[in-house]
Scaffold this motif. Structure first.
Motif, PDB file in Angstrom:
ATOM      1  N   VAL A  10      -4.077  -1.158  -2.120  1.00 50.69           N
ATOM      2  CA  VAL A  10      -4.390   0.237  -2.434  1.00 50.69           C
ATOM      3  C   VAL A  10      -4.937   0.910  -1.176  1.00 50.69           C
ATOM      4  O   VAL A  10      -5.943   0.448  -0.613  1.00 50.69           O
ATOM      5  CB  VAL A  10      -5.463   0.320  -3.553  1.00 50.69           C
ATOM      6  CG1 VAL A  10      -5.753   1.767  -3.908  1.00 50.69           C
ATOM      7  CG2 VAL A  10      -5.028  -0.457  -4.777  1.00 50.69           C
ATOM      8  N   ALA A  11      -4.259   1.960  -0.740  1.00 52.68           N
ATOM      9  CA  ALA A  11      -4.742   2.693   0.430  1.00 52.68           C
ATOM     10  C   ALA A  11      -6.079   3.335   0.077  1.00 52.68           C
ATOM     11  O   ALA A  11      -6.235   3.890  -1.014  1.00 52.68           O
ATOM     12  CB  ALA A  11      -3.727   3.764   0.818  1.00 52.68           C
TER      13      ALA A  11
ATOM     14  N   GLU B 258     -10.553  -0.453   8.383  1.00 50.00           N
ATOM     15  CA  GLU B 258     -10.035  -1.133   7.186  1.00 50.00           C
ATOM     16  C   GLU B 258      -9.611  -0.050   6.198  1.00 50.00           C
ATOM     17  O   GLU B 258     -10.418   0.519   5.486  1.00 50.00           O
ATOM     18  CB  GLU B 258     -11.118  -2.048   6.623  1.00 50.00           C
ATOM     19  CG  GLU B 258     -11.388  -3.197   7.580  1.00 50.00           C
ATOM     20  CD  GLU B 258     -12.430  -4.167   7.087  1.00 50.00           C
ATOM     21  OE1 GLU B 258     -13.385  -3.715   6.400  1.00 50.00           O
ATOM     22  OE2 GLU B 258     -12.306  -5.369   7.392  1.00 50.00           O
ATOM     23  N   ASP B 259      -8.344   0.257   6.198  1.00 53.36           N
ATOM     24  CA  ASP B 259      -7.844   1.400   5.439  1.00 53.36           C
ATOM     25  C   ASP B 259      -7.142   1.020   4.130  1.00 53.36           C
ATOM     26  O   ASP B 259      -6.641   1.876   3.416  1.00 53.36           O
ATOM     27  CB  ASP B 259      -6.871   2.224   6.319  1.00 53.36           C
ATOM     28  CG  ASP B 259      -5.764   1.366   6.935  1.00 53.36           C
ATOM     29  OD1 ASP B 259      -5.856   0.126   6.836  1.00 53.36           O
ATOM     30  OD2 ASP B 259      -4.813   1.933   7.484  1.00 53.36           O
ATOM     31  N   VAL B 260      -7.097  -0.276   3.840  1.00 60.27           N
ATOM     32  CA  VAL B 260      -6.421  -0.733   2.616  1.00 60.27           C
ATOM     33  C   VAL B 260      -7.309  -1.771   1.931  1.00 60.27           C
ATOM     34  O   VAL B 260      -8.007  -2.544   2.591  1.00 60.27           O
ATOM     35  CB  VAL B 260      -5.049  -1.374   2.956  1.00 60.27           C
ATOM     36  CG1 VAL B 260      -4.343  -1.839   1.687  1.00 60.27           C
ATOM     37  CG2 VAL B 260      -4.152  -0.399   3.716  1.00 60.27           C
ATOM     38  N   LEU B 261      -7.276  -1.744   0.590  1.00 64.83           N
ATOM     39  CA  LEU B 261      -8.022  -2.731  -0.181  1.00 64.83           C
ATOM     40  C   LEU B 261      -7.009  -3.573  -0.943  1.00 64.83           C
ATOM     41  O   LEU B 261      -6.130  -3.026  -1.615  1.00 64.83           O
ATOM     42  CB  LEU B 261      -8.921  -1.984  -1.176  1.00 64.83           C
ATOM     43  CG  LEU B 261     -10.001  -2.787  -1.868  1.00 64.83           C
ATOM     44  CD1 LEU B 261     -11.049  -3.265  -0.872  1.00 64.83           C
ATOM     45  CD2 LEU B 261     -10.673  -1.932  -2.946  1.00 64.83           C
ATOM     46  N   LEU B 262      -7.125  -4.874  -0.814  1.00 64.22           N
ATOM     47  CA  LEU B 262      -6.205  -5.752  -1.543  1.00 64.22           C
ATOM     48  C   LEU B 262      -6.873  -6.219  -2.828  1.00 64.22           C
ATOM     49  O   LEU B 262      -7.910  -6.890  -2.790  1.00 64.22           O
ATOM     50  CB  LEU B 262      -5.815  -6.958  -0.681  1.00 64.22           C
ATOM     51  CG  LEU B 262      -4.789  -7.884  -1.318  1.00 64.22           C
ATOM     52  CD1 LEU B 262      -3.489  -7.141  -1.590  1.00 64.22           C
ATOM     53  CD2 LEU B 262      -4.501  -9.065  -0.421  1.00 64.22           C
TER      54      LEU B 262
ATOM     55  N   LEU C 107      -3.802  10.609  -4.927  1.00 67.23           N
ATOM     56  CA  LEU C 107      -4.894   9.942  -4.214  1.00 67.23           C
ATOM     57  C   LEU C 107      -5.661   9.130  -5.236  1.00 67.23           C
ATOM     58  O   LEU C 107      -6.363   9.688  -6.075  1.00 67.23           O
ATOM     59  CB  LEU C 107      -5.802  10.979  -3.557  1.00 67.23           C
ATOM     60  CG  LEU C 107      -5.084  11.914  -2.582  1.00 67.23           C
ATOM     61  CD1 LEU C 107      -6.034  12.941  -2.023  1.00 67.23           C
ATOM     62  CD2 LEU C 107      -4.428  11.120  -1.463  1.00 67.23           C
ATOM     63  N   LEU C 108      -5.486   7.835  -5.199  1.00 63.69           N
ATOM     64  CA  LEU C 108      -6.093   6.986  -6.223  1.00 63.69           C
ATOM     65  C   LEU C 108      -7.223   6.173  -5.605  1.00 63.69           C
ATOM     66  O   LEU C 108      -7.050   5.569  -4.554  1.00 63.69           O
ATOM     67  CB  LEU C 108      -5.036   6.034  -6.794  1.00 63.69           C
ATOM     68  CG  LEU C 108      -3.878   6.719  -7.511  1.00 63.69           C
ATOM     69  CD1 LEU C 108      -2.758   5.731  -7.776  1.00 63.69           C
ATOM     70  CD2 LEU C 108      -4.372   7.329  -8.822  1.00 63.69           C
ATOM     71  N   LYS C 109      -8.346   6.145  -6.297  1.00 64.39           N
ATOM     72  CA  LYS C 109      -9.470   5.346  -5.808  1.00 64.39           C
ATOM     73  C   LYS C 109      -9.319   3.932  -6.365  1.00 64.39           C
ATOM     74  O   LYS C 109      -8.842   3.752  -7.498  1.00 64.39           O
ATOM     75  CB  LYS C 109     -10.778   5.945  -6.298  1.00 64.39           C
ATOM     76  CG  LYS C 109     -11.015   7.341  -5.737  1.00 64.39           C
ATOM     77  CD  LYS C 109     -12.480   7.501  -5.321  1.00 64.39           C
ATOM     78  CE  LYS C 109     -12.668   8.735  -4.480  1.00 64.39           C
ATOM     79  NZ  LYS C 109     -12.411   9.985  -5.181  1.00 64.39           N
TER      80      LYS C 109
ATOM     81  N   SER D 112       0.830  -1.211   0.000  1.00 65.35           N
ATOM     82  CA  SER D 112       0.000   0.000   0.000  1.00 65.35           C
ATOM     83  C   SER D 112       0.864   1.260   0.000  1.00 65.35           C
ATOM     84  O   SER D 112       1.916   1.303   0.631  1.00 65.35           O
ATOM     85  CB  SER D 112      -0.932   0.017   1.208  1.00 65.35           C
ATOM     86  OG  SER D 112      -0.174   0.136   2.370  1.00 65.35           O
ATOM     87  N   GLY D 113       0.398   2.234  -0.733  1.00 69.40           N
ATOM     88  CA  GLY D 113       1.119   3.512  -0.816  1.00 69.40           C
ATOM     89  C   GLY D 113       2.060   3.572  -2.004  1.00 69.40           C
ATOM     90  O   GLY D 113       2.413   4.657  -2.457  1.00 69.40           O
ATOM     91  N   SER D 114       2.457   2.413  -2.522  1.00 69.03           N
ATOM     92  CA  SER D 114       3.493   2.449  -3.562  1.00 69.03           C
ATOM     93  C   SER D 114       2.946   2.869  -4.924  1.00 69.03           C
ATOM     94  O   SER D 114       3.611   3.621  -5.642  1.00 69.03           O
ATOM     95  CB  SER D 114       4.188   1.096  -3.673  1.00 69.03           C
ATOM     96  OG  SER D 114       4.934   0.876  -2.497  1.00 69.03           O
TER      97      SER D 114
END
Ligand SMILES: C[S@@+](CC[C@H](N)C(=O)[O-])C[C@H]1O[C@@H](n2cnc3c(N)ncnc32)[C@H](O)[C@@H]1O
Length: 272
Positions: free
Chosen positions: A171-172, A263-267, A232-234, A139-141
């Motif tokens: 994805v954050a 839950e701050d990250v989506l895999l 900031l990517l959705k 996440s963040g990359s």
């Protein structure tokens, strides 16, 4: 190559002001550059990627050979992945990040260290001889890549996935965008006890956060001013881009990067 790195260090409105008042003590650098290594290390040393590594690991067959980790940084996720018993090829662009990653590897027992191969490369344009069952991006990359760079990432990953392989991308979850919000300031404490000030500004009309970090001590010498731009990517946008690049997105799992709490990250799980 990522435009941000190719173009050199980002100058922010805040960094111009800070450097003007610091005079000859002032040093401007990108947050992943060598001059920022002390600041990055001080602020990030205890950043724990264990929960994130576990989320990835739950989706990787332990017998499937090395995992390719893109933008591995100083190894926040790489080290827990190695601790879980996996082999990792860790690709990273910044030589300063690689130097810290290598230093961390030296402290590991040889049987763990030997399961990691460090690769200096650009995640938007790399060519390795090996194909991988799993490629991961933590996440963040992906947020460090411009719109023009991300197609290169997807194309390079396509080229390096073994048949039936999976691309796992964390994805954050993007904050709501408030284009005209004022600059936010926050004091941060490093592990060394040194204090820093983080300035974050949303660029008007663009979904980009400009970050500037400087010492809280205005008399610091050198006065190191670190900058970065984060897009900031959705997740929906990334899913669309992956599908346009020929991937099938087969999973979207939210998780808490801290192991608990929101839950701050989506895999995202994608395959060809
Ligand atoms: C947000 S940090 C994440 C690092 C690490 N994955 C972690 O979770 O701590 C983003 C990383 O991407 C690296 N990076 C930026 N552009 C890159 C590129 N084009 N190819 C490879 N790495 C890149 C930066 O140097 C930095 O280490």
């Amino acid at each position: 190559m990522s435009e941000q790195i190719a173009r050199g260090t980002v100058r922010t409105t805040r960094s111009d002001v800070l450097l003007a008042s610091a005079g000859e003590r002032g040093v401007l650098c990108g947050i992943y550059d060598e001059d920022a290594a002390d600041t990055y290390h001080d602020l990030m040393q205890d950043a724990d990627g264990t929960s994130e590594a576990r989320e990835f690991a739950n989706r990787v067959d332990p017998g499937s050979g090395p995992v390719l980790e893109l933008a591995a940084g100083t190894g926040r996720v790489t080290f827990p992945f190695l601790a879980l018993g996996f082999e990792v090829a860790a690709l990273e662009l910044s030589t300063a990040m690689i130097a810290t990653l290598r230093k961390g590897l030296e402290d590991l027992p040889p049987e763990v260290r030997d399961r990691c191969t460090v690769v200096h490369g650009d995640m938007t344009a790399f060519a390795l001889e090996e194909r991988f069952e799993t490629v991961i991006v933590s996440s963040g990359s992906i947020n460090v890549l411009d719109d023009a760079d991300r197609p290169g990432l997807y194309a390079s990953v396509r080229e390096h996935l073994a048949p039936g392989g999976r691309f796992l991308l964390a994805v954050a979850v993007a904050e709501a965008v408030k284009p005209d919000s004022p600059e936010r300031q926050q004091e941060l404490s490093g592990l060394s006890g040194r204090r820093y000030v983080l300035h974050a500004k949303m660029l008007a009309g663009e979904e980009i956060h400009e970050i500037t970090i400087c010492p809280a001590d205005e008399a610091a010498d050198p006065f190191v001013v670190c900058t970065n731009r984060i897009r900031l990517l959705k997740a929906d946008q990334i899913v669309r881009e992956l599908e346009q690049a020929g991937f099938r997105v087969t999973g979207r799992t939210p998780f808490a990067s801290a192991g608990q709490g929101s839950e701050d990250v989506l895999l995202l799980e994608a395959s060809l």
